[in-house]
Design an enzyme around this catalytic site. Structure first.
Site, PDB file in Angstrom:
ATOM      1  N   SER A   1      -1.996 -17.955 -15.005  1.00  0.00           N
ATOM      2  CA  SER A   1      -0.901 -18.698 -14.369  1.00  0.00           C
ATOM      3  C   SER A   1      -1.478 -19.939 -13.691  1.00  0.00           C
ATOM      4  O   SER A   1      -2.338 -19.814 -12.825  1.00  0.00           O
ATOM      5  CB  SER A   1      -0.227 -17.845 -13.293  1.00  0.00           C
ATOM      6  OG  SER A   1       0.252 -16.656 -13.835  1.00  0.00           O
TER       7      SER A   1
ATOM      8  N   GLU B   1      -1.840 -22.422  -8.638  1.00  0.00           N
ATOM      9  CA  GLU B   1      -2.479 -21.150  -8.295  1.00  0.00           C
ATOM     10  C   GLU B   1      -3.979 -21.242  -8.546  1.00  0.00           C
ATOM     11  O   GLU B   1      -4.767 -20.585  -7.887  1.00  0.00           O
ATOM     12  CB  GLU B   1      -1.853 -20.040  -9.149  1.00  0.00           C
ATOM     13  CG  GLU B   1      -2.119 -18.661  -8.639  1.00  0.00           C
ATOM     14  CD  GLU B   1      -2.945 -17.848  -9.598  1.00  0.00           C
ATOM     15  OE1 GLU B   1      -3.882 -17.193  -9.145  1.00  0.00           O
ATOM     16  OE2 GLU B   1      -2.657 -17.879 -10.812  1.00  0.00           O
TER      17      GLU B   1
ATOM     18  N   ARG C   1      -1.628 -13.957  -4.104  1.00  0.00           N
ATOM     19  CA  ARG C   1      -2.621 -14.832  -4.750  1.00  0.00           C
ATOM     20  C   ARG C   1      -3.442 -15.642  -3.737  1.00  0.00           C
ATOM     21  O   ARG C   1      -3.779 -16.799  -3.973  1.00  0.00           O
ATOM     22  CB  ARG C   1      -1.944 -15.815  -5.722  1.00  0.00           C
ATOM     23  CG  ARG C   1      -1.321 -15.158  -6.936  1.00  0.00           C
ATOM     24  CD  ARG C   1      -2.374 -14.444  -7.799  1.00  0.00           C
ATOM     25  NE  ARG C   1      -1.809 -14.090  -9.074  1.00  0.00           N
ATOM     26  CZ  ARG C   1      -1.065 -13.003  -9.309  1.00  0.00           C
ATOM     27  NH1 ARG C   1      -0.829 -12.137  -8.339  1.00  0.00           N
ATOM     28  NH2 ARG C   1      -0.598 -12.774 -10.520  1.00  0.00           N
TER      29      ARG C   1
HETATM   30  N1  EPU Z   1       9.868 -16.238 -17.867  1.00  0.00           N
HETATM   31  C1  EPU Z   1      10.582 -17.135 -18.627  1.00  0.00           C
HETATM   32  N2  EPU Z   1       9.873 -18.053 -19.369  1.00  0.00           N
HETATM   33  C2  EPU Z   1       8.526 -18.099 -19.390  1.00  0.00           C
HETATM   34  C3  EPU Z   1       7.804 -17.176 -18.612  1.00  0.00           C
HETATM   35  C4  EPU Z   1       8.498 -16.252 -17.848  1.00  0.00           C
HETATM   36  O1  EPU Z   1      11.813 -17.139 -18.645  1.00  0.00           O
HETATM   37  O2  EPU Z   1       7.977 -18.941 -20.110  1.00  0.00           O
HETATM   38  C5  EPU Z   1      10.605 -15.202 -17.117  1.00  0.00           C
HETATM   39  C6  EPU Z   1      10.431 -13.830 -17.782  1.00  0.00           C
HETATM   40  O3  EPU Z   1      11.361 -13.608 -18.774  1.00  0.00           O
HETATM   41  C7  EPU Z   1      10.623 -12.889 -16.621  1.00  0.00           C
HETATM   42  C8  EPU Z   1      10.061 -13.687 -15.442  1.00  0.00           C
HETATM   43  O4  EPU Z   1      10.049 -15.050 -15.836  1.00  0.00           O
HETATM   44  O5  EPU Z   1      11.986 -12.666 -16.394  1.00  0.00           O
HETATM   45  C9  EPU Z   1       8.673 -13.223 -15.037  1.00  0.00           C
HETATM   46  O6  EPU Z   1       7.777 -13.373 -16.121  1.00  0.00           O
HETATM   47  P1  EPU Z   1       6.454 -12.460 -16.282  1.00  0.00           P
HETATM   48  O7  EPU Z   1       6.817 -11.031 -16.113  1.00  0.00           O
HETATM   49  O8  EPU Z   1       5.779 -12.871 -17.525  1.00  0.00           O
HETATM   50  O9  EPU Z   1       5.570 -12.763 -15.040  1.00  0.00           O
HETATM   51  P2  EPU Z   1       5.304 -14.084 -14.193  1.00  0.00           P
HETATM   52  O10 EPU Z   1       6.061 -13.973 -12.910  1.00  0.00           O
HETATM   53  O11 EPU Z   1       5.523 -15.289 -15.008  1.00  0.00           O
HETATM   54  C10 EPU Z   1       3.338 -13.031 -12.835  1.00  0.00           C
HETATM   55  C11 EPU Z   1       1.917 -13.349 -12.530  1.00  0.00           C
HETATM   56  C12 EPU Z   1       1.008 -13.017 -13.717  1.00  0.00           C
HETATM   57  C13 EPU Z   1       1.157 -11.542 -14.030  1.00  0.00           C
HETATM   58  C14 EPU Z   1       2.640 -11.243 -14.311  1.00  0.00           C
HETATM   59  C15 EPU Z   1       2.897  -9.779 -14.470  1.00  0.00           C
HETATM   60  C16 EPU Z   1       1.919 -15.144 -10.882  1.00  0.00           C
HETATM   61  C17 EPU Z   1       1.648 -16.580 -10.614  1.00  0.00           C
HETATM   62  N3  EPU Z   1       1.747 -14.739 -12.153  1.00  0.00           N
HETATM   63  O12 EPU Z   1       3.744 -13.916 -13.883  1.00  0.00           O
HETATM   64  O13 EPU Z   1      -0.343 -13.230 -13.306  1.00  0.00           O
HETATM   65  O14 EPU Z   1       0.377 -11.175 -15.148  1.00  0.00           O
HETATM   66  O15 EPU Z   1       3.457 -11.678 -13.196  1.00  0.00           O
HETATM   67  O16 EPU Z   1       2.749  -9.148 -13.234  1.00  0.00           O
HETATM   68  O17 EPU Z   1       2.268 -14.395  -9.969  1.00  0.00           O
HETATM   69  C18 EPU Z   1      -2.131 -14.811 -13.249  1.00  0.00           C
HETATM   70  O18 EPU Z   1      -2.077 -14.728 -12.024  1.00  0.00           O
HETATM   71  O19 EPU Z   1      -2.952 -15.563 -13.821  1.00  0.00           O
HETATM   72  C19 EPU Z   1      -1.181 -14.039 -14.055  1.00  0.00           C
HETATM   73  C20 EPU Z   1      -1.147 -14.128 -15.372  1.00  0.00           C
END
Ligand code: EPU
Length: 344
Positions: free
Chosen positions: A239, A335, A162
């Protein structure tokens, strides 16, 4: 080309924050850009793309340039790949749809990411195991102080999680006019392994021999639509925080205390922990404070229910950071670009 004064930027930022631009001009061509750069005297230029990764906290005392140049063209074609040049003012998701229609792979996992093509390199957009840098070749930029055109290679962009040079040492110096991507022809190598994505694919497409680019993009769109709010309906910038990266020592202490926590091993003794999980554990998921809140389906996203100010979002972000720090001793980093820049 029309230079407007005191224009509300609410329709042009996905958080829907109502601040004003002192001057505002839509730019479609290099000639218009040159004209604006020549005319600039007292007012600094401020480049606006899709407005989907920023939090505006006060009126912009600058000349806001809204990049609206268009065009997608194949500049090099081989049997296995095409190099595609895309104008910065194009919509990112429409580019993804174009690549699928043309049976070119590389960016299908990045479907439905809001924002413009020119903004994509700034934060090296990423989702479901793919980042922009994986298909990025170069970008053409304008140096806003010298009005000179310049080409940045992938290496020169200093891409990281990012992040890029446009978000760090060269922040605000360049307008990204167009980018070149290397997209692949069949047979495609599809990236379907990212946790949530592989489960969704199994559920949506069991025993599907013709599973391909458009099915993969559809699965991504399906997950995103369930978790991430549509900025047209609920103001947000995706995010709000980065997923924190811990070194081995901090990670071992963390996982001992929270053995159920999800994490990704990055190699080099680094571990990424999902900020959404940390925030959910503090009990703030779904919390509403006035016109702003923590999204109820993905705690990493802060939302504006309507009429919220940038400062209200900042106060909520600080509360989130504070609670996460108190519970886990982990510091979250925003971010989104906070404008004007401020340390939270
Ligand atoms: N999780 C929770 N609670 C929540 C959200 C997430 O427990 O409220 C847990 C999920 O269950 C999972 C883990 O956290 O085990 C990861 O969650 P998720 O796959 O939704 O992805 P993320 O790490 O929260 C990142 C990116 C997103 C991208 C997704 C999918 C960043 C800052 N964010 O989110 O990017 O869509 O992975 O690859 O790296 C963005 O940059 O704006 C964005 C949406």
């Amino acid at each position: 080309m029309e230079i407007q004064e005191n224009i509300s930027l609410a329709p042009f930022n996905s958080f829907g924050i109502d601040v004003k631009a002192r001057f505002y001009t839509k730019i479609h061509t290099v000639e218009e850009l040159t004209e604006v750069c020549r005319a600039k005297k007292k007012w600094p230029l401020f480049i606006l793309g899709g407005g989907s990764n920023m939090l505006l906290t006060k009126d912009i005392d600058a000349h806001v340039i809204h990049l609206r140049n268009k065009g997608i063209s194949v500049v090099q074609d081989t049997d296995s790949y095409s190099i595609v040049e895309v104008a910065g003012g194009e919509n990112w998701h429409e580019l993804v749809l174009w690549s699928i229609e043309n049976n070119l792979s590389g960016i299908e996992n990045l479907a439905l990411i809001p924002g413009s093509v020119g903004a994509a390199p700034i934060q090296n957009i990423g989702a479901y195991g793919v980042e922009l840098k994986d298909s990025f070749v170069s970008c053409k930029v304008f140096d806003l102080s010298s009005n000179q055109e310049k080409v940045f290679s992938k290496e020169a962009c200093e891409f990281a999680y990012r992040s890029s040079i446009f978000k760090t040492s060269a922040k605000g110096q360049y307008m990204i006019w167009s980018i070149q991507l290397k997209l692949f022809k069949p047979p495609h190598t599809l990236k379907t392994q990212y946790g949530d994505l592989s489960k969704t694919i199994e559920a949506l497409y069991p025993n599907t021999p013709n599973f391909g680019l458009s099915e993969l993009a559809h699965a991504v769109i399906h997950i995103r639509s369930l978790k991430l709010p549509d900025p047209k309906k609920l103001g947000n910038s995706g995010s709000f925080f980065k997923n924190p990266i811990l070194d081995k020592k901090s990670f071992e202490a963390f996982i001992l205390a929270w053995p159920e926590a999800p994490f990704y091993e990055l190699g080099g003794d680094q571990y990424k922990v999902p900020a959404g999980w940390l925030i959910e554990k503090t009990g703030l998921k779904g919390r509403r404070e006035g016109a702003v809140g923590v999204h109820s389906k993905q705690a990493l996203v802060l939302v504006n229910y309507g009429g919220g100010s940038g400062q209200e979002v900042i106060s909520l972000a600080k509360k989130v950071m504070d609670k996460v720090f108190k519970k886990f001793h982990i510091t979250l980093e925003p971010e989104v670009n906070i404008i004007p820049e401020q340390q939270l």
